[in-house]
Each structure stands twice: as C-alpha cells, then as structure tokens.
Design a protein around this motif. Structure first.
Motif, short mmCIF file in Angstrom:
data_model
loop_
_atom_site.label_atom_id
_atom_site.label_comp_id
_atom_site.label_asym_id
_atom_site.label_seq_id
_atom_site.Cartn_x
_atom_site.Cartn_y
_atom_site.Cartn_z
N GLY A 339 0.79 -1.23 0.00
CA GLY A 339 0.00 0.00 0.00
C GLY A 339 0.82 1.28 0.00
N PHE A 340 2.08 1.18 -0.41
CA PHE A 340 2.91 2.38 -0.41
C PHE A 340 3.29 2.84 -1.81
N GLN A 341 3.53 4.14 -1.91
CA GLN A 341 4.04 4.70 -3.16
C GLN A 341 5.57 4.67 -3.14
N SER A 342 6.15 4.73 -4.34
CA SER A 342 7.61 4.78 -4.44
C SER A 342 8.03 5.92 -5.36
N CYS A 343 9.25 6.36 -5.19
CA CYS A 343 9.79 7.27 -6.19
C CYS A 343 11.20 6.83 -6.53
N MET A 344 11.61 7.23 -7.72
CA MET A 344 12.95 6.86 -8.18
C MET A 344 13.57 8.08 -8.81
N MET A 345 14.73 8.47 -8.32
CA MET A 345 15.35 9.68 -8.83
C MET A 345 16.63 9.38 -9.58
N ALA A 346 16.80 10.06 -10.69
CA ALA A 346 18.02 9.91 -11.48
C ALA A 346 18.67 11.28 -11.63
N PRO A 347 19.94 11.33 -11.85
CA PRO A 347 20.63 12.62 -11.86
C PRO A 347 20.39 13.45 -13.12
N THR A 348 20.02 12.80 -14.23
CA THR A 348 19.81 13.59 -15.44
C THR A 348 18.45 13.27 -16.04
N GLU A 349 18.03 14.21 -16.86
CA GLU A 349 16.77 14.09 -17.56
C GLU A 349 16.74 12.84 -18.45
N ILE A 350 17.83 12.65 -19.18
CA ILE A 350 17.89 11.52 -20.11
C ILE A 350 17.75 10.20 -19.36
N LEU A 351 18.44 10.13 -18.25
CA LEU A 351 18.42 8.90 -17.48
C LEU A 351 17.04 8.65 -16.86
N ALA A 352 16.43 9.70 -16.36
CA ALA A 352 15.10 9.56 -15.78
C ALA A 352 14.14 9.08 -16.86
N GLN A 353 14.27 9.69 -18.03
CA GLN A 353 13.46 9.33 -19.17
C GLN A 353 13.63 7.85 -19.53
N GLN A 354 14.88 7.40 -19.54
CA GLN A 354 15.15 6.00 -19.87
C GLN A 354 14.56 5.05 -18.84
N HIS A 355 14.73 5.38 -17.58
CA HIS A 355 14.15 4.55 -16.54
C HIS A 355 12.65 4.47 -16.73
N PHE A 356 12.07 5.64 -17.00
CA PHE A 356 10.63 5.70 -17.17
C PHE A 356 10.19 4.81 -18.32
N SER A 357 10.86 4.92 -19.48
CA SER A 357 10.36 4.14 -20.60
C SER A 357 10.63 2.65 -20.39
N SER A 358 11.77 2.28 -19.80
CA SER A 358 11.98 0.84 -19.64
C SER A 358 11.06 0.27 -18.57
N ILE A 359 10.86 1.00 -17.50
CA ILE A 359 9.96 0.49 -16.45
C ILE A 359 8.50 0.47 -16.93
N SER A 360 8.09 1.53 -17.65
CA SER A 360 6.71 1.51 -18.15
C SER A 360 6.49 0.34 -19.09
N SER A 361 7.50 0.06 -19.94
CA SER A 361 7.25 -1.02 -20.88
C SER A 361 7.26 -2.38 -20.16
N LEU A 362 8.08 -2.51 -19.14
CA LEU A 362 8.05 -3.76 -18.38
C LEU A 362 6.69 -3.95 -17.68
N LEU A 363 6.09 -2.83 -17.28
CA LEU A 363 4.84 -2.90 -16.51
C LEU A 363 3.60 -2.66 -17.36
N LYS A 364 3.79 -2.68 -18.69
CA LYS A 364 2.69 -2.19 -19.54
C LYS A 364 1.40 -2.99 -19.38
N ASP A 365 1.50 -4.26 -19.03
CA ASP A 365 0.28 -5.05 -18.88
C ASP A 365 -0.17 -5.17 -17.43
N MET A 366 0.37 -4.32 -16.59
CA MET A 366 0.00 -4.41 -15.18
C MET A 366 -0.67 -3.12 -14.70
N PRO A 367 -1.54 -3.22 -13.72
CA PRO A 367 -2.26 -2.02 -13.26
C PRO A 367 -1.41 -1.18 -12.32
N VAL A 368 -0.22 -0.81 -12.77
CA VAL A 368 0.64 0.02 -11.94
C VAL A 368 0.74 1.38 -12.60
#
Ligand code: ADP
Ligand code: MG
Length: 720
Positions: A339-368
């Motif tokens: 029942g908790f939220q999480s956050c993930m911080m990266a030092p650069t925009e590009i890196l944050a973007q990459q984390h976002f796209s890889s994590i979103s695609s891994l979770l694309k079929d899940m209600p997260v």
C-alpha cells in the motif's frame, strides 16, 4: 604593544580554559613556551594549529637518526645520512663567483670526509677552527669514491655527544612563511619536545579496551605519542605509528557503527510484511529473464530490512550493467503490495526518461501507475502529477530532482530509490526523509563501484550491498588503446560494424561545462566524423550539455530507435543510458578522462548479445599516469578492480562518488596502504558494538571517555 596584547590574550584565554575545566592539551597554542602571540598566529594560519593538541598531532614526516656516530671508513652508498665525529684538518676556499665554495676535511681514527659549503661561506669560515673536534651530520654523497657531505650540520664535539642522541630527530612539515619566522621543521620539533615534557599519562590516557591492546600487542597511547615524535628506535617508531593508525581508523569505524546501530535501534520504518499480487504477477509473468544470484541476494537483503520495523538506508554497489534497475523495480512493487508509493530519482533528464520508458514497458500489462516528472514536464502535466501523487493514484514516480521539490507531496511514500548516487547531495537525500510522517526506506545505487575500503569509510553508516555478478551471456567488452595517427583505421572499423547493423558512440571530453575550447573540439570532431560518415548513407546524433532538454532528448531518441547509427557526444551520455545495439565506444582524448569515468563510458556498450569494442584514442604522446590508466582499462572489465586501481593512482581525496572527502582525511592512516589495519579496526569496532551497543561495560569505558572528550573538543573549537 605586543606585550600588552599578549597579556590581554592570555587572560582571555585563561578564562575560557578554566571555565571549560579541560585538559591542558586544549590550551591555545600561543600559551606554549616559545610560541607567543605572533608565532601562534602564524601556526594557526599556516598549519591550522590552534591548541597544544593540534601541535601534538602534527606528526613528523621523517626522522634523522643521530643516535649513532658512524666510522668514516665504514660509510657506504647505503647510508643515506651520516653522523661522524672527528678533528677538522684543513679548510680551503676554492673557485670564484658561482662555483666558489668552502671545503673542509674532517678526520676520525678510520678515515677522512669532505664537507662542502656553497652558501654562507664567510660565516662558516669564521666559525670553523682547524684542529678542533666536531660532530657532523648530513646527507651522505660520494665523489670519486670519497665520502662527502654538502651543507652539513656542525656542532662542537663533546664527550657527552659521543654516545649520540637518545632519540631519532623528527622533522616536521613547515611552510615558507613559518620558516621566515624561524619556525623551520626542526624548530617545530623543539616546541613539540617542550610540549611532551609538560604532559603526563593523564592527558594522553588510554582509549582502547585492554583486551584489544593485548590482542594486538599495542604499546600504550602515551608511549605511542612519545615515540611517534621522538622515537628511541626505528622499531619503536613503527610500533607507535601502527598503534596510532589503528586508533584513528578504529574510532572512525566506531563512530559510523554507532550511527548505524542507533539507526537500527531507534529509527522506525514502515513495515512491508507481505509480498503480494504486484510483485508475484510481475515476477511470474513479465520478468523477461532469470535474476542473477547477486540480484536475488540483494533483494533478500532489502526484503529483510523493509520487513523489520526499522528504516532501511541501503547503499547498493554494482558494476555497470549488473542490473540494478530491476532490483529497484522489484522492491518498488513490494512497496506497492503493502500500500505504499515509491519514487525513483536519477541525476539527469535523459536517465530519468530511460528509466521511465523501460519500467513503463516492463509494466505495460500491469495495473501500476508509473509517471515521469522532470524539469521539462509541462506545467499542466506537472500539476496533474502533483495532484495524483497527493491522492495516492500514482504508484511509482520517476524523475529528476523535481521529484523531491517541496511542491511534490505523496499520500503515502514508502520507498525511494536514488540512482547513480554521486550526483545527488546529502541535503537532497535529507529532503526525502521529510516526505512522509515516517521516512521512506531508501535505496541508494551507485553508478560506479568504489573500493570496499573506501565504501566502508565513506559510507560506513549505511547498510551496504554488493552486486558482483553480471547477467549471464554478457561478453566482456574488448578494449584497446589506439593513437591519434590510426584514426582512419578506427573509422573504418566503425563502418564495418555499422554494415553489420550496429551502432557506435564517439565521445569527446568535456572537462568543464563552461569550457569554450571543449565545445570547439566537440564541434570540430563532429564535422570530422561527418566527413567520414556522409549523409544520407549515415546519420549522426549529437548530444551535449549546452543543448536544451528537448533537443537532447530528440537526438537521444533517434539513436535509441536506431534512426541514427552514430552518437557523437560528451559525457552527458555517461550514466545509465541503455542502447543494447550499440557495439562500439570510441573515446576521444581518452588520456583526459579518469579511470572510473572511462569505465562508466565503456559500460554503454556490451549491453546486448553482440561482441562489443571500446577504443581509447589518445594523442601520440601521453604521460605515464595516463598510460597506466589506459592499461588498466584494457586489462580488465571488472569495475571493482578498476576502482581499487583508481584509488591507488589518485588517492582517496579525488575519487568521485565519495560524499565527504573529509571522512577520508586521516592524519596518519591511508586507506589504500593501511587496508589491513582498516579491515581489522572495522571488525573490532563492529564486534565491540554488537556485544555492548552503548559501551556500558567497564572494559569499554576508555572508549566511552575518549568519545566524550572528543565531543567536548568539538564544542571548544566552535567557541574559538
Ligand atoms: P545498471 O546496474 O548498470 O543500472 P541496468 O539495470 O541498466 O544496469 O541493466 C543492464 C541491462 O541488463 C538491462 O538491459 C537489463 O534489462 C539487463 N538485465 C538486468 N538483469 C538481468 C538478468 N538477470 N539477466 C539478463 N539481463 C539482465
Ligand atoms: Mg543504472
């Protein structure tokens, strides 16, 4: 003037001194016989010596052995220094102008030695008397097989002196300004000697438990201070140094251990007591690979921490490509299960973007619900994210520093990941703590491994995990060093790889973000690459720090999607970027990069199944240190080995990724050379704290008293 100032100051000083009711060692330095206000000020300015104790802890960098008198005939080139006694036989002044010198001949009952002066000739000539006995000391040299000393120390010989000095003579660091005031390295020794005569065992009381002293056969602390300054022999000096180095590292480790254990005992954390649907569904259905042993182990460690009711503060060290991201993701899913939220911080925009796209695609079929928040998120979008975050609709928020801005509030933040730690300050980490009533669990992931010894010292208060295993099937990156003149062959090699459908990075150094020259070189390089790889057969992306986030992003994305075959850039692409199809990394002016940065850059290739290459291009002439760095990199792909080497070459002060170099500045110990002592000190400190967390036993009383004393000292230094 000086006198009245002196008196006034002393009165002032005395009051403080008495009011603190403290050890004589805390007396201000001007109070020491032979110092006074003028020299006192100089010592403060030049050597940071404010108190008696500071002087006591200014250690000599070497000693001169005047304990023995040598026989002249027995001197060999193996003697660096010599002390001889004998009769002055003859004095000559020869040469003119610059080559003018005074030569004297001293004889003992075995032979003759030549003493030479190029300076102070007149004065020496006047003070030396032929026929008289002298004791002479200095750096020994040989000329045509005959012993000689240039600019020796000379004193009139007496019978008492024939036995030599009782102690080795210490030489201290000094500065030009101090020397001008007569405070040479040797004069400082006189002050230290005076000081040592004043203090007793009471002031330098024992601070280690007697069992530890027995276990390691340490000499007493009082004895150690005497023998580090005025040793009775080399052996005693070695013993003194060994004891004091241990002490220094032991107390550093003990302090970190105390912080760690206090946190373990007192800091309340959210309890993640179950693994539920989010984790299990993902693990069983969507995890694209089997976890490595190291990933599983670290995950267990995280589970254990977050399942207890204390707050986790864990540092995760893993080599480039060891798969830290998935560990973070799985942990965040466990948070969601509870029942908790999480956050993930990266030092650069590009890196944050990459984390976002890889994590979103891994979770694309899940209600997260995963969202991205960075500096370039539109105001409207940002507002929505902040609202959803407050309402708890977002499960995982990925982003840059933007994530921890005060405006961003969570409904129930339970887990925070800080990726590529060294770009994040301590202050920012502290901000995280305030995001919930009880601070979230924190997982800090480093970009580049740092050596264990360094980690223990700089991050010893954190819990510590290592991922020392790469996912299976990875081929080590083949690394070679090439000189500038083979550039055409290097470009041809890239062409061959592109022909096979691969992509390449070409990286230029950017030493300073503001350096105009670096950008000019980058642009020149870009033009040159373009001439080797003309459009439309080839397409090139370019990314550097002066571009706006949008442009950077577009260029990056074109490369990620393989619309361009070549990425020309600066080190902004350094961290985290993941393009598995890229198989060549060319690093221009590789001699200008540090080891860990080169390793980090190299980690951008070798991410897929194809064999990858890293080519270190340098100018035709490079210095030895650079050559050694490049050799290391060509020899190994192991980030931990590279980090050790880096530490060896550069020393701890410069290593990026360490948060306060202050934590690494020891007076005596050196964490590279004294690794064994450090490990020992750490294990002893840990064992002591485990058995007696509050240091309440009689055995540990010396430790407790010492820590108490240190605390008072800190208070004192704030007053002065
Ligand atoms: P880093 O530790 O450098 O952050 P990443 O998390 O970016 O490494 O992982 C590097 C690559 O390895 C990614 O493409 C990731 O999907 C892949 N990977 C991670 N773990 C495994 C594994 N156990 N087996 C195979 N591939 C993996
Ligand atoms: Mg990473």
């Amino acid at each position: 003037m000086i006198d009245s100032g002196f008196v006034k100051r002393n009165i002032f000083v005395k009051t403080i001194h008495i009011s603190l009711n403290s050890n004589i060692l805390e007396s201000p330095i001007e109070y020491l016989k032979g110092v006074g206000p003028l020299r006192g000020d100089m010592l403060k300015k030049e050597l940071n010596i404010f108190t008696f104790k500071d002087l006591l802890e200014l250690f000599p960098f070497r000693h001169l052995d005047k304990t023995k008198v040598d026989k002249i005939a027995l001197l060999t080139y193996k003697n660096d220094y010599a002390q001889v006694a004998g009769k002055l036989m003859q004095i000559d002044v020869t040469g003119t102008g610059r080559s003018k010198r005074l030569v004297a001949y001293l004889q003992d009952d075995t032979g003759e030695i030549e003493l030479t002066w190029f300076q102070g000739i007149n004065w020496m000539q006047k003070s030396l008397n032929v026929g008289q006995q002298y004791l002479v000391f200095g750096k020994l040299g040989f000329f045509m097989g005959k012993p000689q000393i240039v600019h020796p120390e000379v004193e009139t010989f007496t019978i008492e002196k024939s036995a030599g000095k009782k102690f080795l003579e210490p030489i201290y660091p000094s500065t030009e300004k101090l020397k001008a005031k007569g405070l040479t390295g040797r004069a400082i020794g006189k002050l230290t000697y005076t000081l040592l005569q004043m203090i007793t065992e009471k002031e330098i009381s024992e601070n280690l438990p007697s069992s530890t002293i027995k276990q390691f056969h340490f000499i007493s602390r009082y004895n150690a201070y005497h023998n580090i300054h005025f040793p009775t022999s080399d052996e005693m000096n070695t013993q003194a140094i060994r004891r004091l180095k241990f002490e220094e590292l032991f107390f550093a480790q003990l302090r970190l251990g105390l912080i760690r254990s206090a946190r373990h005992r007192f800091s309340k954390g959210w309890v993640f007591d179950k693994v539920g649907d989010f984790f299990n569904t993902f693990y069983n259905n969507y995890l694209p690979f089997e976890l490595t042993g190291a990933q599983k182990r670290v995950l267990k460690e995280i589970r254990k921490d977050t399942g207890s009711n204390r707050q986790m503060n864990r540092l995760l060290q893993g080599d480039v490509g060891s798969g830290k991201t998935i560990v973070a993701l799985l942990s965040m899913l466990i948070a969601a299960d509870n029942g908790f939220q999480s956050c993930m911080m990266a030092p650069t925009e590009i890196l944050a973007q990459q984390h976002f796209s890889s994590i979103s695609s891994l979770l694309k079929d899940m209600p997260v619900n995963v969202r991205l928040l960075t500096g370039s998120t539109s105001a409207k979008e940002k507002k929505r994210i902040i609202k959803e975050c407050e309402e708890g609709a977002i499960n995982i928020l990925i982003g840059t520093h933007a994530v921890i801005e005060d405006k961003v509030q969570f409904k129930n933040l339970g887990f925070a990941v800080v990726d590529e730690q060294h770009k994040f300050g301590v202050a920012q980490r502290a901000q995280l703590w305030k995001k919930n009533t009880t601070p979230p669990h924190i997982l800090v992931m480093t970009a580049t491994p740092i050596p264990r010894t360094l980690a223990l010292t700089a991050y010893g208060d954190l819990d510590y995990s290592v991922m020392d295993e790469l996912p299976p099937g990875r081929q080590p990156v083949v690394t070679v060093h090439r000189y500038e003149n083979t550039r055409p062959q290097v470009m041809d090699f890239i062409k061959d790889e592109i022909k096979k459908g691969r992509q390449a990075y070409i990286i230029y150094p950017l030493i300073e973000e503001s350096s105009k020259l670096d950008y000019e070189n980058l642009m020149k390089g870009y033009e040159e690459v373009k001439s080797f790889f003309p459009e439309p057969k080839y397409w090139i992306s370019m990314v550097h720090g002066r571009q706006t986030a949008d442009v950077k992003e577009t260029n990056m994305q074109r490369f990620v999607k393989a619309d361009t075959q070549i990425m020309v850039g600066t080190t902004v692409i350094e961290v985290g970027v993941n393009v598995p199809n890229a198989t060549v990394m060319v690093i221009e002016s590789a001699e200008k990069f540090g080891l860990s940065q080169l390793h980090q850059l190299r980690g951008r290739v070798g991410r897929g199944s194809e064999k990858s290459f890293c080519i270190l291009l340098t100018s035709n002439r490079i210095n030895n240190e650079a050559r050694e760095r490049l050799k290391t990199l060509c020899a190994t792909n192991d980030g931990f080995k590279i980090a050790e080497k880096d530490l060896e070459i550069r020393g701890p002060g410069d290593i990026s990724g360490t948060r306060q170099s202050g934590a690494l500045n020891f007076k005596l110990a050196n964490i590279v050379q004294d690794k064994v002592i450090l490990e020992t000190a750490r294990s002893i400190a840990t064992a002591i704290l485990e058995a007696d967390p509050e240091l309440n036993t009689a055995e540990n009383l010396p430790i407790k008293q010492h820590l108490q004393l240190k605390k008072n000292e800190t208070a004192w230094s704030k007053i002065s």
